[in-house]
Design a protein around this motif. Structure first.
Motif, PDB file in Angstrom:
ATOM      1  N   UNK A 213       0.820  -1.074  -0.116  1.00 47.52           N
ATOM      2  CA  UNK A 213      -0.053  -0.087  -0.015  1.00 47.52           C
ATOM      3  C   UNK A 213       0.779   1.080   0.139  1.00 47.52           C
ATOM      4  N   UNK A 214       0.201   2.250  -0.321  1.00 47.48           N
ATOM      5  CA  UNK A 214       1.145   3.627  -0.434  1.00 47.48           C
ATOM      6  C   UNK A 214       0.538   4.532   0.538  1.00 47.48           C
ATOM      7  N   UNK A 215       1.238   5.508   1.103  1.00 48.82           N
ATOM      8  CA  UNK A 215       0.944   6.756   1.894  1.00 48.82           C
ATOM      9  C   UNK A 215       0.477   8.118   1.015  1.00 48.82           C
ATOM     10  N   UNK A 216       0.024   8.991   1.828  1.00 52.21           N
ATOM     11  CA  UNK A 216       0.053  10.197   1.068  1.00 52.21           C
ATOM     12  C   UNK A 216       1.007  10.530   0.560  1.00 52.21           C
ATOM     13  N   UNK A 217       2.107  10.472   0.807  1.00 51.78           N
ATOM     14  CA  UNK A 217       3.463  10.796   0.294  1.00 51.78           C
ATOM     15  C   UNK A 217       4.164  10.031  -0.798  1.00 51.78           C
ATOM     16  N   UNK A 218       3.217   9.070  -1.084  1.00 53.96           N
ATOM     17  CA  UNK A 218       3.886   8.038  -2.000  1.00 53.96           C
ATOM     18  C   UNK A 218       4.820   6.986  -1.801  1.00 53.96           C
ATOM     19  N   UNK A 219       5.071   6.821  -0.701  1.00 50.47           N
ATOM     20  CA  UNK A 219       5.888   5.695   0.044  1.00 50.47           C
ATOM     21  C   UNK A 219       5.086   4.541  -0.231  1.00 50.47           C
ATOM     22  N   UNK A 220       5.917   3.470  -0.452  1.00 50.54           N
ATOM     23  CA  UNK A 220       5.358   2.133  -0.600  1.00 50.54           C
ATOM     24  C   UNK A 220       5.798   1.324   0.774  1.00 50.54           C
ATOM     25  N   UNK A 221       4.819   0.517   1.304  1.00 49.00           N
ATOM     26  CA  UNK A 221       5.007  -0.350   2.365  1.00 49.00           C
ATOM     27  C   UNK A 221       4.201  -1.584   2.215  1.00 49.00           C
ATOM     28  N   UNK A 222       4.703  -2.524   2.845  1.00 49.26           N
ATOM     29  CA  UNK A 222       4.083  -3.853   2.738  1.00 49.26           C
ATOM     30  C   UNK A 222       3.630  -4.295   4.121  1.00 49.26           C
ATOM     31  N   UNK A 223       2.536  -4.842   4.281  1.00 49.56           N
ATOM     32  CA  UNK A 223       2.119  -5.217   6.079  1.00 49.56           C
ATOM     33  C   UNK A 223       2.587  -6.835   5.981  1.00 49.56           C
ATOM     34  N   UNK A 224       3.218  -7.135   6.855  1.00 49.53           N
ATOM     35  CA  UNK A 224       3.541  -8.616   7.027  1.00 49.53           C
ATOM     36  C   UNK A 224       3.055  -8.881   8.551  1.00 49.53           C
ATOM     37  N   UNK A 225       2.343  -8.287   9.078  1.00 47.65           N
ATOM     38  CA  UNK A 225       1.751  -9.068  10.229  1.00 47.65           C
ATOM     39  C   UNK A 225       0.326  -8.574  10.227  1.00 47.65           C
ATOM     40  N   UNK A 226      -0.592  -9.471  10.419  1.00 50.45           N
ATOM     41  CA  UNK A 226      -2.156  -9.218  10.354  1.00 50.45           C
ATOM     42  C   UNK A 226      -2.618  -9.198   9.020  1.00 50.45           C
ATOM     43  N   UNK A 227      -3.730  -8.981   9.114  1.00 48.59           N
ATOM     44  CA  UNK A 227      -4.769  -9.062   7.536  1.00 48.59           C
ATOM     45  C   UNK A 227      -5.072  -7.622   7.266  1.00 48.59           C
ATOM     46  N   UNK A 228      -4.618  -7.231   5.972  1.00 50.33           N
ATOM     47  CA  UNK A 228      -5.050  -6.035   5.615  1.00 50.33           C
ATOM     48  C   UNK A 228      -6.589  -5.617   5.681  1.00 50.33           C
ATOM     49  N   UNK A 229      -6.555  -4.197   6.174  1.00 49.67           N
ATOM     50  CA  UNK A 229      -8.130  -4.111   6.036  1.00 49.67           C
ATOM     51  C   UNK A 229      -8.739  -4.081   4.742  1.00 49.67           C
ATOM     52  N   UNK A 230     -10.004  -4.386   4.596  1.00 53.22           N
ATOM     53  CA  UNK A 230     -10.688  -4.690   3.415  1.00 53.22           C
ATOM     54  C   UNK A 230     -10.498  -5.817   2.727  1.00 53.22           C
ATOM     55  N   UNK A 231      -9.638  -6.906   2.982  1.00 48.32           N
ATOM     56  CA  UNK A 231      -9.200  -8.158   2.569  1.00 48.32           C
ATOM     57  C   UNK A 231     -10.359  -9.123   2.717  1.00 48.32           C
ATOM     58  N   UNK A 232     -10.826  -9.852   1.802  1.00 48.61           N
ATOM     59  CA  UNK A 232     -11.864 -10.834   2.015  1.00 48.61           C
ATOM     60  C   UNK A 232     -11.428 -12.137   2.837  1.00 48.61           C
ATOM     61  N   UNK A 233     -10.184 -11.824   3.323  1.00 54.26           N
ATOM     62  CA  UNK A 233      -9.667 -13.210   4.350  1.00 54.26           C
ATOM     63  C   UNK A 233      -9.725 -12.439   5.766  1.00 54.26           C
ATOM     64  N   UNK A 234     -10.156 -11.136   5.858  1.00 55.09           N
ATOM     65  CA  UNK A 234     -10.090 -10.687   7.337  1.00 55.09           C
ATOM     66  C   UNK A 234     -10.840 -11.260   8.281  1.00 55.09           C
ATOM     67  N   UNK A 235     -12.249 -11.528   7.928  1.00 52.79           N
ATOM     68  CA  UNK A 235     -13.365 -12.273   8.993  1.00 52.79           C
ATOM     69  C   UNK A 235     -12.807 -13.633   9.159  1.00 52.79           C
ATOM     70  N   UNK A 236     -12.462 -14.477   7.951  1.00 50.73           N
ATOM     71  CA  UNK A 236     -12.040 -15.787   8.052  1.00 50.73           C
ATOM     72  C   UNK A 236     -10.893 -15.818   9.047  1.00 50.73           C
ATOM     73  N   UNK A 237      -9.890 -14.829   9.023  1.00 44.88           N
ATOM     74  CA  UNK A 237      -8.599 -15.148   9.790  1.00 44.88           C
ATOM     75  C   UNK A 237      -9.089 -14.812  11.320  1.00 44.88           C
ATOM     76  N   UNK A 238     -10.029 -13.759  11.548  1.00 49.82           N
ATOM     77  CA  UNK A 238     -10.405 -13.248  12.740  1.00 49.82           C
ATOM     78  C   UNK A 238     -11.167 -14.184  13.417  1.00 49.82           C
ATOM     79  N   UNK A 239     -11.768 -15.085  12.934  1.00 46.50           N
ATOM     80  CA  UNK A 239     -12.832 -15.968  13.449  1.00 46.50           C
ATOM     81  C   UNK A 239     -12.373 -17.551  13.217  1.00 46.50           C
ATOM     82  N   UNK A 240     -11.389 -17.820  12.756  1.00 47.28           N
ATOM     83  CA  UNK A 240     -11.110 -19.417  12.513  1.00 47.28           C
ATOM     84  C   UNK A 240     -10.612 -19.700  13.973  1.00 47.28           C
ATOM     85  N   UNK A 241     -11.172 -20.629  14.399  1.00 46.21           N
ATOM     86  CA  UNK A 241     -10.999 -21.543  15.591  1.00 46.21           C
ATOM     87  C   UNK A 241     -11.158 -22.907  15.486  1.00 46.21           C
TER      88      UNK A 241
END
Length: 241
Positions: A213-241
């Motif tokens: 993802x990018x920031x308002x300054x155009x910097x590129x980051x990658x999320x390596x922990x947790x599930x990205x907001x808006x990911x279709x896997x978000x609810x699945x990962x948060x509720x998988x027991x």
């Protein structure tokens, strides 16, 4: 302008019912370089915050190297190649679940938001494939079932609704992937999925740990922990027991 001034006088944040006057006030405030106006999450209200403070807080969050990596390049094409290589392998297997190759142009999301990442539709497909493997013993799937459950208990308690801070972005991805693979391939009450285990692991890793993802300054980051907001896997990962 009176409403805009009134909103600013009421403090740093303002939430409330959105009206046409409120929308006009928000438009006026957006013209001010030192103020940032947006829509609050999970509500129709606006938030109002000092722009410099807003950006400072963003980079304070992104400075957590355990959750985010700053990149010097755009990894989109690299992610597409890795995903398509696994898709090609799976689709070549007899009776395997079919996945569509990732084609077209994509760009990173904005501030750890998954859409329109190249793996968005792959994650959506995986979510539909894996949702049946979530145990239903400790959850209800509709409001009607929730009300039915309440009737089983004496009417002398208090209903509490706990909240979580940054739920999806704090999910332990590695542990959850291990749990998913254990349930899918070694569970005694669920059918084995007709996808090679390592291929499924690769898919889950790509769709969660490689969310640029990018920031308002155009910097590129990658999320390596947790599930990205808006990911279709978000609810699945948060509720998988």
């Amino acid at each position: 302008m009176l409403l805009a001034e009134a909103l600013m006088d009421r403090g740093r944040y303002n939430t409330g019912i959105v009206s046409s006057d409120m929308k006009e006030a928000a438009k006026e405030l957006r013209k001010k370089a030192h103020m940032t106006v947006g829509r609050a999450k999970k509500t129709a209200a606006f938030f109002l915050v000092n722009t410099e403070e807003y950006h400072s807080n963003i980079y304070l969050i992104l400075g957590d190297s355990s959750k985010f990596d700053k990149l010097s390049y755009n990894p989109i094409e690299e992610i597409k190649r890795e995903a398509n290589k696994t898709i090609e392998t799976i689709n070549a297997a007899t009776n395997a679940i079919h996945f569509w190759a990732i084609t077209g142009d994509f760009w990173p999301g904005y501030l750890y938001v998954n859409y329109p990442a190249p793996t968005y539709h792959l994650a959506k497909r995986l979510n539909s494939v894996l949702t049946p493997y979530i145990l239903n013993e400790y959850r209800v799937t509709s409001f009607a079932k929730f009300l039915s459950k309440l009737k089983e208990y004496p009417n002398n308690g208090t209903i509490a609704s706990p909240d979580e801070e940054s739920l999806f972005t704090n999910v332990s991805v590695g542990e959850t992937i291990d749990l998913i693979l254990e349930r899918v391939y070694r569970g005694t009450s669920t059918p084995t999925l007709n996808i090679h285990e390592e291929a499924l692991r690769t898919f889950l890793e790509i769709c969660t740990r490689k969310a640029p993802f990018t920031t308002h300054r155009g910097h590129v980051y990658i999320q390596k922990y947790g599930v990205a907001i808006g990911s279709p896997l978000g609810v699945l990962f948060a509720t998988f027991i």
